[in-house]
Motif scaffolding. Structure first.
Motif, PDB file in Angstrom:
ATOM      1  N   VAL A 302      -6.253   4.287   6.560  1.00  0.00           N
ATOM      2  CA  VAL A 302      -5.018   5.074   6.526  1.00  0.00           C
ATOM      3  C   VAL A 302      -3.987   4.428   5.614  1.00  0.00           C
ATOM      4  N   ILE A 303      -3.889   3.100   5.658  1.00  0.00           N
ATOM      5  CA  ILE A 303      -2.934   2.397   4.794  1.00  0.00           C
ATOM      6  C   ILE A 303      -3.246   2.676   3.327  1.00  0.00           C
ATOM      7  N   GLU A 304      -4.518   2.619   2.961  1.00  0.00           N
ATOM      8  CA  GLU A 304      -4.896   2.865   1.561  1.00  0.00           C
ATOM      9  C   GLU A 304      -4.729   4.337   1.192  1.00  0.00           C
ATOM     10  N   LEU A 305      -5.108   5.241   2.101  1.00  0.00           N
ATOM     11  CA  LEU A 305      -4.964   6.667   1.812  1.00  0.00           C
ATOM     12  C   LEU A 305      -3.507   7.073   1.683  1.00  0.00           C
ATOM     13  N   SER A 306      -2.639   6.460   2.475  1.00  0.00           N
ATOM     14  CA  SER A 306      -1.217   6.827   2.431  1.00  0.00           C
ATOM     15  C   SER A 306      -0.607   6.584   1.056  1.00  0.00           C
ATOM     16  N   LEU A 307      -1.164   5.631   0.319  1.00  0.00           N
ATOM     17  CA  LEU A 307      -0.673   5.359  -1.034  1.00  0.00           C
ATOM     18  C   LEU A 307      -0.994   6.485  -2.000  1.00  0.00           C
ATOM     19  N   LEU A 308      -1.948   7.369  -1.605  1.00  0.00           N
ATOM     20  CA  LEU A 308      -2.330   8.505  -2.451  1.00  0.00           C
ATOM     21  C   LEU A 308      -1.651   9.797  -2.008  1.00  0.00           C
TER      22      LEU A 308
END
Length: 515
Positions: A302-308
């Motif tokens: 989720v942390i990585e996806l939130s950056l997109l």
């Protein structure tokens, strides 16, 4: 010099409010979304009655309203949508013919779902009066696709979910050149070739909904989407999405240099991995994302996806037990335009955050945090401190929350809707005398609130319109009387299985000789 008016003449003068143009009154009334408020205002004066009649746009026709249907159609000349409720024990063809006899120039949406028979004759007459119909909902029926194509060539949205459709859909797909949204969920006798035909021929298609349609394969969906690269909304829910499907989406995005997808729902799906969904999101600019009950999802994902997801407005992550406060923090920090977050049945509260880690998010308005067994007062209070414009929060069955719910009432000055069902027994010991004039809807069902506490709540939240007290075993008729006395705008109060209330009410009637 003019003399000042005498005291007697001053007493006889009355203030006359300025006359507002009709457009101003209509603009004011359009901001009132509660139908009970509009109906009450319509009784104030003939002028208000006329305004409200003009701005009323939706009519739900039940069997009990059928005798009054002509009067209602005359009363509301600007209707945009009409819905026939399920299983009306009457001739649907005759009802549609009756509607077609009235002048309703703004009508563009018709819902005939859940009818026992498909009203072919009625729709033919209806189409003669309303040939520019834009939306047709005929879920749970046996629709005649050829007739729909002939009668309503200007349709922009059609719902044929949970229906029996014949494989030959080319005629319908070829005719609906303006179709923008198509719901084929749960359809029978519909295969890959049919969905391919729709996507190939409906050149304006932007939104596709396909839930649990076993006769259509995931590869078939992927191939069909390649035919319609301008899709903005995709809602696909299967037990297994498969890598081939995600790969088809990603390849389509790469081929087009950026798929204009704005909404993506993959809730309750499996078979794909983080690499597939991240590859797709890198090529899209999503505003709505549903990843509920996704097997691989954890905080790191989720942390990585939130950056997109810089332009995300709505995210649904319920049912992912690996997610903690770190996921919520990432969304609030990296998605500045987020307005709604659903994180029910997760592990919120398990990973404690320092207060200086949180960021203020003024756009967040809706928080659904029900059934989080780790969520406690500290977490809820911190959230309230960084969500100044929060309008709705659901804390149902969050057993560790008590004072935090009261802190939300005190700190979020725009709160309108709270669901506190099944909250801890000690919730009400933190009640203090403060006003919450914005709260309109409150659910206190299955709590141990007493008459005294209910009286205090009703004094603080005196603008309540809806109050749910189901299964509140300590409530009596005296407590309910205090609510009615203090909450003058109350429109609905639910008292299902409130045994003490019923007993005291019956005893009161008996003492007055009504029994």
């Amino acid at each position: 010099m003019a003399l000042p008016p005498s005291s007697s003449s001053s007493r006889n003068c009355r203030f006359v409010p300025p006359h507002l143009p009709d457009e101003c009154w209509e603009s004011i009334f359009k901001h009132l979304t509660n139908p009970h408020d509009l109906e009450s205002l319509s009784l104030v004066s003939r002028r208000f009655h006329s305004f409200i009649n003009r701005i009323h746009t939706h009519l739900t026709v039940s069997e009990g309203l059928l005798p009054h249907l002509p009067a209602l159609l005359r009363r509301f000349p600007n209707l945009t949508s009409i819905e026939l409720t399920r299983y009306i024990n009457a001739d649907i063809d005759a009802i549609l013919s009756q509607i077609a006899s009235f002048d309703l120039p703004s009508l563009h949406s018709l819902d005939i779902s859940h009818q026992r028979t498909f009203p072919s004759d009625g729709l033919r007459q209806f189409s003669q009066k309303f040939p520019t119909l834009k939306s047709l909902y005929c879920s749970h029926t046996h629709p005649d696709l050829v007739l729909i194509d002939e009668c309503f060539p200007n349709l922009e949205e059609i719902d044929v979910s949970l229906t029996y459709l014949f494989p030959d859909t080319e005629a319908l797909a070829s005719g609906l050149k303006k179709l923008r949204k198509l719901d084929l969920s749960g359809t029978y006798m519909l295969g890959d070739s049919s969905i391919f035909t729709f996507c190939q021929n409906c050149v304006s298609l932007e939104a596709l909904v396909v839930h649990q349609t076993d006769s259509i394969s995931k590869i078939g969906i992927g191939n069909a989407i390649r035919q319609r690269p301008q899709l903005r909304s995709l809602d696909v829910r299967w037990g297994n999405v498969t890598l081939e499907f995600i790969a088809a989406l990603a390849l389509c995005a790469i081929a087009e240099g950026g798929l204009p997808l704005r909404e993506l729902s993959l809730g309750d799906s499996s078979g794909y991995q983080y690499s597939g969904i991240s590859c797709l999101l890198r090529k899209c600019n999503l505003q709505y994302l549903d990843l509920q009950r996704t097997e691989f999802l954890n905080d790191e994902c989720v942390i990585e996806l939130s950056l997109l997801l810089g332009n995300l407005n709505v995210v649904k992550l319920s049912g992912n037990e690996k997610l903690t406060d770190l996921s919520l923090l990432a969304i609030m920090r990296n998605c500045p335009f987020i307005t709604e977050i659903r994180m029910e049945r997760t592990s919120l509260g398990k990973h404690k955050l320092e207060e200086d880690c949180l960021v203020v998010n003024s756009h967040l308005k809706f928080l659904y945090l029900a059934q989080n067994k780790w969520l406690d007062d500290g977490s809820v209070t911190m959230l309230a401190s960084v969500c100044p414009n929060l309008g709705m929060i659901d804390l149902t069955e969050s057993w560790r929350v008590s004072k935090g719910a009261i802190d939300v009432l005190q700190m979020c000055r725009k709160i309108q809707h709270m669901n506190l069902a099944h909250l801890g027994w000690d919730l009400f010991q933190f009640l203090v005398n403060f006003e919450v004039p914005t709260l309109f809807v409150l659910n206190l069902s299955w709590t141990r609130i007493s008459d005294e506490e209910l009286s205090l709540i009703s004094k603080s939240c005196y603008k309540l319109k809806e109050l749910n007290l189901d299964c509140c075993q300590k409530i009596t008729a005296n407590g309910v009387k205090q609510v009615v006395k203090n909450c003058k705008q109350l429109r609905m109060i639910s008292l299902y299985s409130c045994e003490k209330y019923l007993v005291t009410l019956l005893l009161g009637w008996y003492s007055k000789g009504h029994l």
